[in-house]
Design a protein around this motif. Structure first.
Motif, PDB file in Angstrom:
ATOM      1  N   PHE A 109       0.910  -1.182  -0.178  1.00  0.00           N
ATOM      2  CA  PHE A 109      -0.128   0.070   0.102  1.00  0.00           C
ATOM      3  C   PHE A 109       1.666   1.168  -0.011  1.00  0.00           C
ATOM      4  O   PHE A 109       0.502   2.165   0.839  1.00  0.00           O
ATOM      5  N   ARG A 110       1.944   1.117  -0.689  1.00  0.00           N
ATOM      6  CA  ARG A 110       2.949   2.579  -0.787  1.00  0.00           C
ATOM      7  C   ARG A 110       2.148   3.652  -1.640  1.00  0.00           C
ATOM      8  O   ARG A 110       1.426   3.316  -2.403  1.00  0.00           O
ATOM      9  N   ALA A 111       2.452   4.810  -0.690  1.00  0.00           N
ATOM     10  CA  ALA A 111       1.335   6.001  -1.444  1.00  0.00           C
ATOM     11  C   ALA A 111       1.921   6.173  -2.313  1.00  0.00           C
ATOM     12  O   ALA A 111       3.062   6.540  -2.634  1.00  0.00           O
ATOM     13  N   PRO A 112       1.602   6.443  -3.432  1.00  0.00           N
ATOM     14  CA  PRO A 112       1.676   8.351  -3.955  1.00  0.00           C
ATOM     15  C   PRO A 112       3.425   9.428  -3.340  1.00  0.00           C
ATOM     16  O   PRO A 112       2.463   9.999  -1.903  1.00  0.00           O
ATOM     17  N   CYS A 113       4.088   9.621  -4.695  1.00  0.00           N
ATOM     18  CA  CYS A 113       4.878  10.472  -4.149  1.00  0.00           C
ATOM     19  C   CYS A 113       4.675  11.625  -3.103  1.00  0.00           C
ATOM     20  O   CYS A 113       5.031  11.878  -2.017  1.00  0.00           O
ATOM     21  N   GLU A 114       3.481  12.204  -3.720  1.00  0.00           N
ATOM     22  CA  GLU A 114       3.059  13.562  -2.706  1.00  0.00           C
ATOM     23  C   GLU A 114       2.684  13.680  -1.335  1.00  0.00           C
ATOM     24  O   GLU A 114       2.364  14.241  -0.311  1.00  0.00           O
ATOM     25  N   GLN A 115       2.062  11.901  -0.853  1.00  0.00           N
ATOM     26  CA  GLN A 115       1.431  12.093  -0.098  1.00  0.00           C
ATOM     27  C   GLN A 115       3.023  11.183   1.135  1.00  0.00           C
ATOM     28  O   GLN A 115       3.152  11.179   1.951  1.00  0.00           O
ATOM     29  N   ARG A 116       4.169  10.603   0.550  1.00  0.00           N
ATOM     30  CA  ARG A 116       5.197   9.974   1.456  1.00  0.00           C
ATOM     31  C   ARG A 116       5.910  10.999   2.010  1.00  0.00           C
ATOM     32  O   ARG A 116       5.975  13.024   1.999  1.00  0.00           O
ATOM     33  N   ARG A 117       6.339  10.560   2.724  1.00  0.00           N
ATOM     34  CA  ARG A 117       6.752  12.154   4.282  1.00  0.00           C
ATOM     35  C   ARG A 117       8.189  11.457   3.631  1.00  0.00           C
ATOM     36  O   ARG A 117       9.128  10.614   3.890  1.00  0.00           O
ATOM     37  N   GLY A 118       9.051  12.577   3.039  1.00  0.00           N
ATOM     38  CA  GLY A 118      10.137  13.010   2.376  1.00  0.00           C
ATOM     39  C   GLY A 118      11.458  13.042   3.468  1.00  0.00           C
ATOM     40  O   GLY A 118      11.356  13.135   4.564  1.00  0.00           O
ATOM     41  N   PRO A 119      12.527  13.266   2.227  1.00  0.00           N
ATOM     42  CA  PRO A 119      13.600  13.049   3.350  1.00  0.00           C
ATOM     43  C   PRO A 119      13.636  15.312   3.701  1.00  0.00           C
ATOM     44  O   PRO A 119      12.712  15.576   3.936  1.00  0.00           O
ATOM     45  N   SER A 120      14.528  14.815   5.632  1.00  0.00           N
ATOM     46  CA  SER A 120      14.016  16.543   6.155  1.00  0.00           C
ATOM     47  C   SER A 120      14.683  17.682   5.544  1.00  0.00           C
ATOM     48  O   SER A 120      15.806  17.051   4.167  1.00  0.00           O
ATOM     49  N   LEU A 176       4.227  19.287  -3.701  1.00  0.00           N
ATOM     50  CA  LEU A 176       4.117  17.702  -4.139  1.00  0.00           C
ATOM     51  C   LEU A 176       4.907  16.777  -3.545  1.00  0.00           C
ATOM     52  O   LEU A 176       5.709  16.870  -2.329  1.00  0.00           O
ATOM     53  N   CYS A 177       5.786  17.153  -4.627  1.00  0.00           N
ATOM     54  CA  CYS A 177       7.137  15.816  -4.272  1.00  0.00           C
ATOM     55  C   CYS A 177       8.118  16.674  -4.514  1.00  0.00           C
ATOM     56  O   CYS A 177       9.045  16.157  -4.515  1.00  0.00           O
ATOM     57  N   TRP A 178       8.469  17.722  -4.531  1.00  0.00           N
ATOM     58  CA  TRP A 178       9.413  19.031  -4.762  1.00  0.00           C
ATOM     59  C   TRP A 178       9.650  19.488  -3.260  1.00  0.00           C
ATOM     60  O   TRP A 178       8.807  20.571  -2.677  1.00  0.00           O
ATOM     61  N   ARG A 179      10.661  20.255  -2.877  1.00  0.00           N
ATOM     62  CA  ARG A 179      11.105  21.465  -2.125  1.00  0.00           C
ATOM     63  C   ARG A 179      11.926  22.054  -2.595  1.00  0.00           C
ATOM     64  O   ARG A 179      13.059  21.855  -3.609  1.00  0.00           O
ATOM     65  N   PHE A 180      11.718  23.419  -2.237  1.00  0.00           N
ATOM     66  CA  PHE A 180      12.102  24.189  -3.156  1.00  0.00           C
ATOM     67  C   PHE A 180      12.692  25.298  -1.882  1.00  0.00           C
ATOM     68  O   PHE A 180      12.139  25.095  -1.249  1.00  0.00           O
ATOM     69  N   PHE A 181      13.931  25.928  -2.822  1.00  0.00           N
ATOM     70  CA  PHE A 181      14.667  26.682  -1.650  1.00  0.00           C
ATOM     71  C   PHE A 181      14.795  28.209  -2.225  1.00  0.00           C
ATOM     72  O   PHE A 181      15.514  28.097  -3.929  1.00  0.00           O
TER      73      PHE A 181
END
Length: 263
Positions: free
Chosen positions: A170-181, A214-219
């Protein structure tokens, strides 16, 4: 015969070390360390060091079992698993919501009798291994059916297997998963070609803003011309894509994509 379980002990100790280091390194949700094993029993600022100390002890024991036949490492391993059994019993009594943390974040489910049974079984296995006349590396090169039996017993007593199977199914889609810190993602950015190409033009090496979409982190940074320089790092994969955009004061924008990040 006596040395048949040394490979199992070495592998479990090494896996425990790696999992704890990864859990601390990647961070995770706020308060997550307060629900894992030895970290539950210490003040907040000492929780990450407590997991790292436990990981270091496991690594030393694994190295000692593997490289030598000295009984100090054998008895220390017995004491380690016996203490772990006691700690799990205390956690179940005092903090029934806490996980054992045996294998980092994967062991976040509340402590049950399977986890306690596993450490108790490993205490007995370590006790039997005290009598082994050879170092662990010899046993690793010559496994027996008793080694396989020990592995099977540990797998049956490991609730982490259920967690891993459930996550795979039951792997969640990328945008719903916890990403790296955020710090880990920033480290990925700083190893990328995009960063090396533009870092000298930035006013500060530290971002003035950061956010996730979503699946991106912005800096967001500013360059010497007071334009906004925004880097986007994809949150999945070991070599994630990196995109960079420069937004001028008049709203003009240029976009560059760099993929993948260099290792």
């Amino acid at each position: 015969m006596w040395e048949s379980q040394l490979p199992l002990l070495v592998v479990l100790l090494v896996l425990g070390t790696m999992a704890k280091v990864v859990t601390v390194r990647l961070g995770g949700e706020p308060g997550e360390l307060a629900r894992l094993g030895p970290a539950v029993l210490v003040p907040g600022r000492l929780r990450a060091p407590a997991l790292l100390v436990c990981a270091a002890v496991e690594l030393v024991l694994a190295a000692g079992l593997l490289a030598t036949s000295h009984t100090i490492f054998r008895w220390a391993t017995v004491a380690f698993f016996a203490m772990s059994t006691y700690v799990l019993l205390e956690l179940r009594r005092r903090r029934p919501d806490a996980g054992c943390g045996c294998f980092g974040e994967v062991s976040s489910a509340p402590v049950g009798w399977r986890s306690i049974g596993r450490t108790a079984a490993l205490t007995g296995i370590a006790g039997v291994s005290v009598l082994a006349p050879v170092p662990g590396w010899v046993a690793v090169l010559n496994p027996s059916w008793l080694t396989a039996a020990g592995v099977a017993l540990v797998l049956v007593l490991s609730p982490e297997i259920d967690v891993l199977i459930a996550r795979a199914r039951f792997r969640a889609p990328c945008e719903q998963r916890r990403g790296p810190s955020q710090s880990a993602t920033l480290a990925r950015l700083r190893s990328s070609g995009a960063w090396r190409a533009h870092r000298d033009g930035l006013r500060s090496p530290e971002p003035y803003d950061s956010w996730r979409e979503l699946c991106w982190r912005f800096f967001a940074f500013q360059n010497q011309d007071n334009d906004d320089v925004v880097f986007a790092v994809h949150l999945s994969g070991r070599r994630p894509a990196v995109r960079m955009a420069v937004v001028g004061s008049e709203g003009s924008e240029s976009l560059t994509e760099y993929t993948p990040v260099s290792a």
